[in-house]
Design a protein around this motif. Sequence first.
Motif, short mmCIF file in Angstrom:
data_model
loop_
_atom_site.label_atom_id
_atom_site.label_comp_id
_atom_site.label_asym_id
_atom_site.label_seq_id
_atom_site.Cartn_x
_atom_site.Cartn_y
_atom_site.Cartn_z
N UNK A 1 0.91 -1.12 -0.06
CA UNK A 1 0.16 0.07 0.08
C UNK A 1 0.91 1.41 -0.16
N UNK A 2 0.26 2.50 -0.15
CA UNK A 2 1.01 3.76 -0.13
C UNK A 2 -0.17 4.65 0.42
N UNK A 3 0.00 4.87 1.66
CA UNK A 3 -0.85 5.91 2.55
C UNK A 3 -0.16 7.07 2.38
N UNK A 4 -0.94 8.13 3.12
CA UNK A 4 -0.62 9.33 2.88
C UNK A 4 -0.81 9.91 4.63
N UNK A 5 -0.13 10.95 4.83
CA UNK A 5 -0.14 11.48 6.25
C UNK A 5 -1.44 11.84 6.80
N UNK B 1 0.33 11.04 -6.26
CA UNK B 1 -0.86 12.00 -6.29
C UNK B 1 -1.18 12.31 -4.64
N UNK B 2 -1.44 11.14 -4.00
CA UNK B 2 -1.98 10.88 -2.81
C UNK B 2 -0.75 11.24 -1.70
N UNK B 3 0.45 10.75 -2.00
CA UNK B 3 1.49 10.59 -0.88
C UNK B 3 2.43 12.03 -1.02
N UNK B 4 2.61 12.43 -2.30
CA UNK B 4 3.35 13.61 -2.36
C UNK B 4 2.60 14.91 -2.33
N UNK B 5 1.28 14.75 -2.77
CA UNK B 5 0.36 15.75 -2.85
C UNK B 5 0.35 16.58 -1.75
N UNK B 6 0.31 16.14 -0.58
CA UNK B 6 0.30 17.01 0.81
C UNK B 6 1.38 17.98 0.81
N UNK B 7 2.42 17.53 0.29
CA UNK B 7 3.52 18.64 0.21
C UNK B 7 3.28 19.65 -0.77
N UNK B 8 2.94 19.29 -1.93
CA UNK B 8 2.42 20.41 -3.04
C UNK B 8 1.37 21.22 -2.50
N UNK B 9 0.51 20.70 -1.86
CA UNK B 9 -0.75 21.25 -1.38
C UNK B 9 -0.35 22.25 -0.38
N UNK B 10 0.37 21.78 0.59
CA UNK B 10 0.88 22.73 1.77
C UNK B 10 1.57 23.77 1.50
N UNK B 11 2.60 23.77 0.17
CA UNK B 11 2.91 24.98 -0.50
C UNK B 11 1.78 25.85 -1.05
N UNK B 12 0.90 25.43 -1.67
CA UNK B 12 -0.08 26.23 -2.26
C UNK B 12 -1.07 26.89 -1.03
N UNK B 13 -1.16 26.38 0.25
CA UNK B 13 -1.81 26.93 1.17
C UNK B 13 -0.83 27.89 1.85
N UNK B 14 0.45 27.77 2.08
CA UNK B 14 1.36 28.53 2.68
C UNK B 14 1.57 29.84 1.72
N UNK B 15 1.51 29.56 0.40
CA UNK B 15 1.37 30.90 -0.75
C UNK B 15 0.07 31.67 -0.39
N UNK B 16 -1.13 31.01 -0.34
CA UNK B 16 -2.30 31.73 0.24
C UNK B 16 -2.16 32.48 1.26
N UNK B 17 -1.47 31.88 2.56
CA UNK B 17 -1.69 32.78 3.55
C UNK B 17 -0.50 33.75 3.52
N UNK B 18 0.50 33.64 2.84
CA UNK B 18 1.26 34.88 2.43
C UNK B 18 0.75 36.03 1.85
N UNK B 19 -0.07 35.39 0.96
CA UNK B 19 -0.80 36.55 0.13
C UNK B 19 -1.83 37.27 1.35
N UNK B 20 -2.36 36.56 2.14
CA UNK B 20 -3.55 37.05 3.07
C UNK B 20 -2.61 37.88 4.05
#
Length: 263
Positions: free
Chosen positions: A120-124, A173-192
């Motif tokens: 299996x391959x889970x994500x965090x 997509x499921x396992x590495x995606x959280x890292x990429x998505x966290x970067x997007x979240x951080x970028x949104x927060x930086x803009x805010x």
Amino acid sequence: MLTLDNVDIGFIGFGNMAGAIAEGLLKTDRITASQIFACAKDFHKLTVKAEAMGITACKDAALVTESSDIIFVCVKPYLVKEVMEPLKDALSDKIVVSVAVGISCNDYEEIIPGTAHLSTLPNTPVAVRKGIFICENTHTLNEDQKKLIEELLSLVGMVKWVSPAHLGIAGTISGCGPALTSMYIEALADAAVKHGLPRQLSYELAGQMVAGTGSLLVESGKHPAVMKDEVCSPGGTTIRGVVSLETSGFRGAVIKAIDKIED
């Protein structure tokens, strides 16, 4: 007969992913700390984590195997053979669930032949019961074992079965995606923050927005483009942001990132 009420669960290796799985299971009303056993290279560090979670720390993999019915293999891929081969006789009546990247059913057939095993391959996000378990549909579980494992993994997230050929990309997509998505979240927060919003509130708003959008997509079955269009009013503010991302090559950048991971 094994059920969620009487099954004992072991972790060989107790790093971030193993800890996330255990944490998620303990947040359910089906698995208790007394059902979970773990071993790790650094026993002192393990005992600290185990004490905090209330689970049992074991000195070695042999003791985890002896104490458990289902065993999660959570060591680095290059260590799987070294760790698991000496246990093959003791594993004859156990169920092995591997979370080691790149170690397939065929690999385990060579390492622990005759054992019931699943790769299996889970994500965090399994830690908060919002995760994904990608499961290889080539395995050696019988129907009862498969049903039990699927019931267990479903406690902490979505379970999806894929062919061996698709295990890698689905896991990316499921396992590495959280890292990429966290970067997007951080970028949104930086803009805010740039526009005056407090940092912590910015993170919370961006994080909940991503969580809610993902849940809406999965539960509704809507195409992502439809969900985008529903927020973009003609001549409105949102479409300006969409156009800006398109001009900056947002989609292409995401695809290139996945290509890099897969290379």
